[in-house]
Motif scaffolding. Structure first.
Motif, mmCIF file in Angstrom:
data_model
loop_
_atom_site.group_PDB
_atom_site.id
_atom_site.type_symbol
_atom_site.label_atom_id
_atom_site.label_comp_id
_atom_site.label_asym_id
_atom_site.label_seq_id
_atom_site.Cartn_x
_atom_site.Cartn_y
_atom_site.Cartn_z
ATOM 1 N N PHE A 102 0.827 -1.204 0.000
ATOM 2 C CA PHE A 102 0.000 0.000 0.000
ATOM 3 C C PHE A 102 0.867 1.262 0.000
ATOM 4 C CE2 PHE A 102 -1.915 3.483 2.396
ATOM 5 C CZ PHE A 102 -2.969 3.785 1.544
ATOM 6 N N ASN A 103 1.934 1.265 0.798
ATOM 7 C CA ASN A 103 2.820 2.435 0.842
ATOM 8 C C ASN A 103 3.430 2.707 -0.526
ATOM 9 O OD1 ASN A 103 2.321 2.765 3.562
ATOM 10 N ND2 ASN A 103 4.146 1.644 4.223
ATOM 11 N N ARG A 104 3.769 1.656 -1.247
ATOM 12 C CA ARG A 104 4.321 1.822 -2.598
ATOM 13 C C ARG A 104 3.259 2.384 -3.550
ATOM 14 N NH1 ARG A 104 6.087 -3.894 -4.104
ATOM 15 N NH2 ARG A 104 6.620 -2.888 -6.099
ATOM 16 N N ILE A 105 2.028 1.883 -3.423
ATOM 17 C CA ILE A 105 0.928 2.395 -4.264
ATOM 18 C C ILE A 105 0.707 3.874 -3.980
ATOM 19 C CG2 ILE A 105 -1.559 2.264 -4.686
ATOM 20 C CD1 ILE A 105 -1.362 -0.755 -4.069
ATOM 21 N N ARG A 106 0.663 4.224 -2.709
ATOM 22 C CA ARG A 106 0.440 5.618 -2.316
ATOM 23 C C ARG A 106 1.529 6.532 -2.872
ATOM 24 N NH1 ARG A 106 -2.140 8.590 1.766
ATOM 25 N NH2 ARG A 106 -0.917 10.325 2.603
ATOM 26 N N ASN A 107 2.788 6.112 -2.744
ATOM 27 C CA ASN A 107 3.896 6.929 -3.254
ATOM 28 C C ASN A 107 3.829 7.068 -4.771
ATOM 29 O OD1 ASN A 107 4.953 7.355 -0.706
ATOM 30 N ND2 ASN A 107 6.301 5.559 -0.800
ATOM 31 N N TYR A 108 3.437 5.999 -5.439
ATOM 32 C CA TYR A 108 3.297 6.032 -6.898
ATOM 33 C C TYR A 108 2.234 7.051 -7.311
ATOM 34 C CZ TYR A 108 2.182 4.317 -11.627
ATOM 35 O OH TYR A 108 1.944 4.216 -12.978
ATOM 36 N N ALA A 133 -5.731 -0.165 -14.257
ATOM 37 C CA ALA A 133 -4.830 -0.724 -15.279
ATOM 38 C C ALA A 133 -3.404 -0.217 -15.085
ATOM 39 C CB ALA A 133 -5.341 -0.364 -16.673
ATOM 40 N N ASP A 134 -3.252 1.058 -14.720
ATOM 41 C CA ASP A 134 -1.914 1.612 -14.450
ATOM 42 C C ASP A 134 -1.225 0.842 -13.326
ATOM 43 O OD1 ASP A 134 -2.192 3.635 -16.365
ATOM 44 O OD2 ASP A 134 -3.133 4.995 -14.916
ATOM 45 N N LEU A 135 -1.967 0.568 -12.261
ATOM 46 C CA LEU A 135 -1.401 -0.136 -11.111
ATOM 47 C C LEU A 135 -1.024 -1.562 -11.465
ATOM 48 C CD1 LEU A 135 -3.752 1.044 -8.197
ATOM 49 C CD2 LEU A 135 -1.460 1.880 -8.753
ATOM 50 N N ILE A 188 -10.170 1.773 -5.733
ATOM 51 C CA ILE A 188 -9.012 2.326 -6.451
ATOM 52 C C ILE A 188 -9.377 3.671 -7.072
ATOM 53 C CG2 ILE A 188 -7.467 2.022 -8.427
ATOM 54 C CD1 ILE A 188 -7.536 -0.983 -7.902
ATOM 55 N N HIS A 189 -10.550 3.739 -7.713
ATOM 56 C CA HIS A 189 -10.991 4.974 -8.370
ATOM 57 C C HIS A 189 -11.107 6.116 -7.368
ATOM 58 C CE1 HIS A 189 -13.337 7.642 -10.981
ATOM 59 N NE2 HIS A 189 -14.140 7.815 -9.925
ATOM 60 N N ASP A 190 -11.768 5.861 -6.233
ATOM 61 C CA ASP A 190 -11.994 6.932 -5.260
ATOM 62 C C ASP A 190 -10.693 7.349 -4.573
ATOM 63 O OD1 ASP A 190 -14.650 7.108 -5.820
ATOM 64 O OD2 ASP A 190 -15.324 5.911 -4.112
ATOM 65 N N TYR A 191 -9.818 6.387 -4.279
ATOM 66 C CA TYR A 191 -8.562 6.755 -3.611
ATOM 67 C C TYR A 191 -7.661 7.550 -4.559
ATOM 68 C CZ TYR A 191 -4.336 6.512 -0.818
ATOM 69 O OH TYR A 191 -3.218 6.844 -0.087
ATOM 70 N N SER A 192 -7.638 7.170 -5.830
ATOM 71 C CA SER A 192 -6.863 7.923 -6.811
ATOM 72 C C SER A 192 -7.406 9.350 -6.945
ATOM 73 C CB SER A 192 -6.894 7.209 -8.162
ATOM 74 O OG SER A 192 -6.113 7.894 -9.119
ATOM 75 N N SER A 193 -8.732 9.474 -6.929
ATOM 76 C CA SER A 193 -9.349 10.805 -6.981
ATOM 77 C C SER A 193 -8.975 11.618 -5.743
ATOM 78 C CB SER A 193 -10.876 10.684 -7.061
ATOM 79 O OG SER A 193 -11.269 10.120 -8.283
ATOM 80 N N TYR A 194 -9.004 10.972 -4.564
ATOM 81 C CA TYR A 194 -8.644 11.672 -3.329
ATOM 82 C C TYR A 194 -7.214 12.203 -3.393
ATOM 83 C CZ TYR A 194 -6.844 12.353 1.324
ATOM 84 O OH TYR A 194 -6.201 12.884 2.401
ATOM 85 N N ILE A 195 -6.271 11.386 -3.886
ATOM 86 C CA ILE A 195 -4.878 11.829 -3.987
ATOM 87 C C ILE A 195 -4.782 13.066 -4.877
ATOM 88 C CG2 ILE A 195 -2.612 11.232 -4.921
ATOM 89 C CD1 ILE A 195 -3.109 9.897 -2.277
ATOM 90 N N CYS A 196 -5.507 13.051 -6.005
ATOM 91 C CA CYS A 196 -5.506 14.211 -6.905
ATOM 92 C C CYS A 196 -6.100 15.439 -6.212
ATOM 93 C CB CYS A 196 -6.293 13.892 -8.175
ATOM 94 S SG CYS A 196 -5.525 12.666 -9.248
#
Length: 362
Positions: free
Chosen positions: A255-261, A272-274, A297-305
């Motif tokens: 998860f930490n790697r996903i978050r940093n990415y 698909a990117d992940l 995945i969709h909502d967490y990616s949106s939150y990061i943005c």
């Protein structure tokens, strides 16, 4: 009033208690207020009662307040039909003060910027001002929130220390934390829950008594109690600031790697990117993100943005549409909708609110 070290809590208001105003703010507000330099809020969650009843006692400079309510009744008209669970309606919020959360009994998850942390009885964390977070109440529990204003915190830290014993490790760890860029810290007790009951609970009992019946030097006493509490918490012999090791450490590392990415990308990351970058199945990636954030995945990616956008809104004068493009959104209507979903205000309102706060603070 709740007795911190007892197995059960009194949930009827004592004589002289005032009722809190309608507590719909509890689940829906974006920023909480406080009165005076410190406040103590005690909360009891009773899921065995109909509609997940909450009981609150609040001690502050204005007096002692009591409330008993069901959040689902308070905000039922604001919650979508398919989001009626208690966790779904616990919105991320922030406030302008430091908040210590102590779990008296039971268990709880604290969601800090969509990263979930588990706390058993005796667990504690400190959340800084303006950090988005939410408590997830799923089981019976009692929680104490100790709020301390930024100005009072600075006054305590600036108080002269004349004796060598005061220049200790705990004080310097506290200073390092306040001056760092960290947004929260965990406190894991080294001596067990019984020690917490006899030491930490005792400090809160004294503060509650002082707030309930103020003495002629209450400000000095509260400063002493707050300082004593923080010296206990930042003492490395008594508390560790490293969360308990999870049996799913490998998943946490992923998860930490996903978050940093996601944080280092200049666009919104997709499933698909992940899959392509980490060479894991989409199901594994989805379950990992869901476990640690409660989001897809969709909502967490949106939150990061949106988090990146929020940082740019307060740190630059850049045009809002340019900010939207810089975080990967070319559809401005979608950007505004996503931003309001996470922050409950428009990007413009968010920028204006921060500017207003900075002007007031100066």
């Amino acid at each position: 009033m709740f007795l911190l070290s007892s197995d059960s809590a009194k949930t009827t208001p004592a004589a002289g208690f005032e009722s809190l105003p309608s507590p719909s703010f509890f689940s829906m507000a974006n920023a909480y207020d406080m009165t005076g330099p410190v406040e103590i809020l005690q909360l009891r969650h009773s899921p065995d009662k109909e509609n997940n009843f909450f009981t609150l006692f609040e001690n502050n400079i204005s007096g002692v307040y009591y409330a008993s309510f069901s959040p689902l009744e308070e905000v039922s008209d604001l919650i979508p039909p398919d989001h009626t669970s208690l966790q779904s309606m616990t919105y991320l919020h922030s406030h302008e003060y430091y908040e210590f959360m102590f779990l008296i009994d039971g268990e709880i998850y604290q969601n800090i910027e969509h990263f979930r942390h588990y706390y058993p009885a005796g667990g504690c964390c400190l959340v800084d001002p303006h950090v988005l977070h939410a408590e997830e109440y799923a089981t019976a529990c009692r929680v104490l929130f100790f709020k301390i204003s930024q100005s009072f915190m600075q006054q305590i830290l600036a108080f002269p220390r004349y004796f060598p014993s005061e220049n200790n490790t705990a004080y310097h760890r506290l200073l390092d934390y306040i001056q760092s860029e960290r947004h929260f810290t965990d406190f894991i007790p080294a001596n067990g829950y019984e020690w917490i009951q006899h030491h930490i609970h005792n400090i809160f009992e004294r503060m509650i008594c002082e707030l309930s019946a103020p003495s002629d030097n209450i400000s000095l006493k509260l400063a002493c109690y707050a300082s004593q509490l923080m010296m206990e918490l930042f003492d490395p012999v008594k508390f560790s600031n490293t969360p308990l090791t999870s049996e799913h450490q490998r998943n946490q590392n992923l998860f930490n790697r996903i978050r940093n990415y996601m944080l280092t990308s200049d666009r919104k990351i997709t499933r698909a990117d992940l899959e392509a970058y980490f060479n894991y199945s989409g199901d594994t990636l989805y379950k990992t993100i869901k476990n640690f954030t409660g989001l897809s995945i969709h909502d967490y990616s949106s939150y990061i943005c949106m988090k990146k956008a929020a940082d740019l809104l307060i740190s630059s004068d850049e045009n809002i549409n340019d900010i939207a493009e810089s975080v990967g959104f070319r559809n401005f209507t979608q950007f505004y909708r996503e931003f309001k979903k996470f922050y409950h205000v428009t990007p413009r309102e968010y920028r204006l609110a921060y500017a207003s706060y900075r002007q007031k603070d100066s």
